[in-house]
Design a protein around this motif. Structure first.
Motif, PDB file in Angstrom:
ATOM      1  N   TYR A  42      29.811 -17.671  26.946  1.00  0.00           N
ATOM      2  CA  TYR A  42      30.213 -17.217  26.138  1.00  0.00           C
ATOM      3  C   TYR A  42      30.977 -18.117  24.905  1.00  0.00           C
ATOM      4  CZ  TYR A  42      26.188 -13.748  27.424  1.00  0.00           C
ATOM      5  OH  TYR A  42      24.992 -13.296  27.592  1.00  0.00           O
ATOM      6  N   GLU A  43      31.493 -19.174  25.777  1.00  0.00           N
ATOM      7  CA  GLU A  43      32.377 -19.620  25.243  1.00  0.00           C
ATOM      8  C   GLU A  43      31.742 -20.849  24.138  1.00  0.00           C
ATOM      9  OE1 GLU A  43      36.093 -22.881  27.397  1.00  0.00           O
ATOM     10  OE2 GLU A  43      34.092 -23.480  27.046  1.00  0.00           O
ATOM     11  N   SER A  44      30.542 -21.352  24.803  1.00  0.00           N
ATOM     12  CA  SER A  44      29.222 -22.114  24.102  1.00  0.00           C
ATOM     13  C   SER A  44      28.914 -21.841  23.290  1.00  0.00           C
ATOM     14  CB  SER A  44      29.013 -23.257  24.975  1.00  0.00           C
ATOM     15  OG  SER A  44      30.556 -24.276  25.397  1.00  0.00           O
ATOM     16  N   PHE A  45      27.638 -20.633  23.575  1.00  0.00           N
ATOM     17  CA  PHE A  45      26.370 -20.169  23.061  1.00  0.00           C
ATOM     18  C   PHE A  45      26.405 -19.206  22.733  1.00  0.00           C
ATOM     19  CE2 PHE A  45      25.970 -23.585  25.727  1.00  0.00           C
ATOM     20  CZ  PHE A  45      25.121 -25.159  25.198  1.00  0.00           C
ATOM     21  N   SER A  46      26.014 -18.510  22.341  1.00  0.00           N
ATOM     22  CA  SER A  46      26.030 -17.207  21.281  1.00  0.00           C
ATOM     23  C   SER A  46      24.828 -15.899  22.494  1.00  0.00           C
ATOM     24  CB  SER A  46      25.257 -16.660  19.822  1.00  0.00           C
ATOM     25  OG  SER A  46      24.464 -17.405  19.922  1.00  0.00           O
ATOM     26  N   ASN A  47      23.786 -16.920  23.240  1.00  0.00           N
ATOM     27  CA  ASN A  47      22.632 -16.343  23.727  1.00  0.00           C
ATOM     28  C   ASN A  47      21.829 -17.393  24.164  1.00  0.00           C
ATOM     29  OD1 ASN A  47      20.950 -17.551  21.448  1.00  0.00           O
ATOM     30  ND2 ASN A  47      21.600 -15.321  20.575  1.00  0.00           N
ATOM     31  N   SER A  48      20.791 -16.790  25.310  1.00  0.00           N
ATOM     32  CA  SER A  48      19.985 -17.853  25.509  1.00  0.00           C
ATOM     33  C   SER A  48      19.567 -18.406  25.044  1.00  0.00           C
ATOM     34  CB  SER A  48      18.765 -17.196  27.185  1.00  0.00           C
ATOM     35  OG  SER A  48      20.241 -16.279  27.836  1.00  0.00           O
ATOM     36  N   GLU A  49      18.675 -18.059  23.742  1.00  0.00           N
ATOM     37  CA  GLU A  49      18.401 -19.453  22.642  1.00  0.00           C
ATOM     38  C   GLU A  49      19.135 -19.941  22.318  1.00  0.00           C
ATOM     39  OE1 GLU A  49      16.758 -18.412  17.975  1.00  0.00           O
ATOM     40  OE2 GLU A  49      15.800 -16.672  19.468  1.00  0.00           O
ATOM     41  N   ALA A  50      19.998 -19.833  22.312  1.00  0.00           N
ATOM     42  CA  ALA A  50      21.318 -21.046  21.258  1.00  0.00           C
ATOM     43  C   ALA A  50      21.362 -22.574  22.345  1.00  0.00           C
ATOM     44  CB  ALA A  50      22.128 -20.101  21.478  1.00  0.00           C
ATOM     45  N   LEU A  51      21.398 -21.535  23.765  1.00  0.00           N
ATOM     46  CA  LEU A  51      20.734 -22.829  24.828  1.00  0.00           C
ATOM     47  C   LEU A  51      19.830 -23.355  25.026  1.00  0.00           C
ATOM     48  CD1 LEU A  51      22.303 -24.192  27.681  1.00  0.00           C
ATOM     49  CD2 LEU A  51      22.181 -22.048  28.283  1.00  0.00           C
ATOM     50  N   LEU A  52      19.285 -22.655  24.925  1.00  0.00           N
ATOM     51  CA  LEU A  52      17.943 -23.322  25.079  1.00  0.00           C
ATOM     52  C   LEU A  52      17.524 -24.670  23.620  1.00  0.00           C
ATOM     53  CD1 LEU A  52      14.152 -23.693  25.815  1.00  0.00           C
ATOM     54  CD2 LEU A  52      13.705 -21.856  23.921  1.00  0.00           C
ATOM     55  N   ILE A  53      17.883 -24.283  22.069  1.00  0.00           N
ATOM     56  CA  ILE A  53      17.958 -25.071  21.242  1.00  0.00           C
ATOM     57  C   ILE A  53      19.105 -26.263  21.730  1.00  0.00           C
ATOM     58  CG2 ILE A  53      18.906 -25.674  18.667  1.00  0.00           C
ATOM     59  CD1 ILE A  53      17.711 -22.203  18.023  1.00  0.00           C
ATOM     60  N   ALA A  54      20.269 -26.241  22.022  1.00  0.00           N
ATOM     61  CA  ALA A  54      21.196 -27.264  22.286  1.00  0.00           C
ATOM     62  C   ALA A  54      19.941 -28.225  23.843  1.00  0.00           C
ATOM     63  CB  ALA A  54      22.012 -26.419  23.174  1.00  0.00           C
ATOM     64  N   ALA A  55      19.443 -27.391  24.412  1.00  0.00           N
ATOM     65  CA  ALA A  55      18.765 -28.376  26.207  1.00  0.00           C
ATOM     66  C   ALA A  55      17.351 -29.108  25.107  1.00  0.00           C
ATOM     67  CB  ALA A  55      18.690 -27.237  26.732  1.00  0.00           C
TER      68      ALA A  55
END
Length: 216
Positions: free
Chosen positions: A59-72
């Protein structure tokens, strides 16, 4: 000032550099986990465990799982597009050679790296409008790599029609890739490239026809 800077250093990196390193670890871990269980089957806990980080750092880097998916997705696609661009440039000025070089790089990487391929082809679809918008932007970049744009974007409806042709061309290529990957690569890369290139030529021929008729 120097002592303050020194206090922030740890293992040769300052706080911002460590944060960036943790973010990249989470992205790489997500690609691995998505490749094994899919985005919908992945949990924050599983990704953090794969990254060897606590959930606090997620949560330091991503607001939620969707944000991580977009980053990936951006990470995978960004590297892929860079390599495709370089391959096309190395092929010289002939449009057909550039097209085939970019497609060969694309299909080769899908086969060599099945987990990132899953993120690129499967896990990005049907999640949310925000994710769809990211995917659409990537499709535009993809089409520009296969066929560099020659129209002034200020040409209104004509440019919009050209964009639709380009996106349709890329959609055909990605549909071929989806089928090929899902069936575990039954054809050789060069055979799939030949099929994809034939669809691209159809779209390009239609674009040429419309230009001759002053429709583009």
């Amino acid at each position: 000032m120097a002592s303050s800077r020194k206090a922030r250093l740890y293992g040769g990196m300052d706080a911002e550099e460590r944060r960036a390193e943790r973010r990249l670890k989470l992205i790489n871990a997500a690609i691995e986990v998505y490749g094994e269980v899919g985005y919908r089957g992945a949990t924050v806990k599983a990704i953090c465990e794969a990254a060897e980080l606590t959930e606090r750092y997620f949560y330091e880097s991503f607001s939620n799982s969707e944000a991580l998916l977009i980053a990936a997705y951006d990470h995978v696609v960004g590297h892929l597009h860079e390599e495709m661009t370089a391959a096309a440039a190395a092929a010289g000025g002939d449009a057909e050679m550039r097209l085939r070089a970019a497609l060969t790089l694309y299909f080769t990487r899908l086969k060599e790296h099945p987990k990132p391929a899953r993120v690129f082809l499967l896990e990005i679809s049907g999640i949310s409008p925000a994710v769809d918008a990211v995917k659409l932007d990537a499709l535009r970049v993809f089409s520009d790599i296969l066929v560099p744009p020659t129209l002034d974007p200020r040409h209104g409806d004509k440019a919009a029609a050209a964009t639709l042709l380009s996106i349709g061309m890329v959609g055909a290529v990605i549909s071929i890739a989806l089928r090929w990957v899902s069936k575990q690569y039954p054809q050789a890369v060069e055979d799939v490239v030949a099929i994809a290139a034939s669809f691209c030529r159809v779209a390009l021929a239609e674009a040429d026809r419309r230009r001759d008729l002053h429709l583009l």
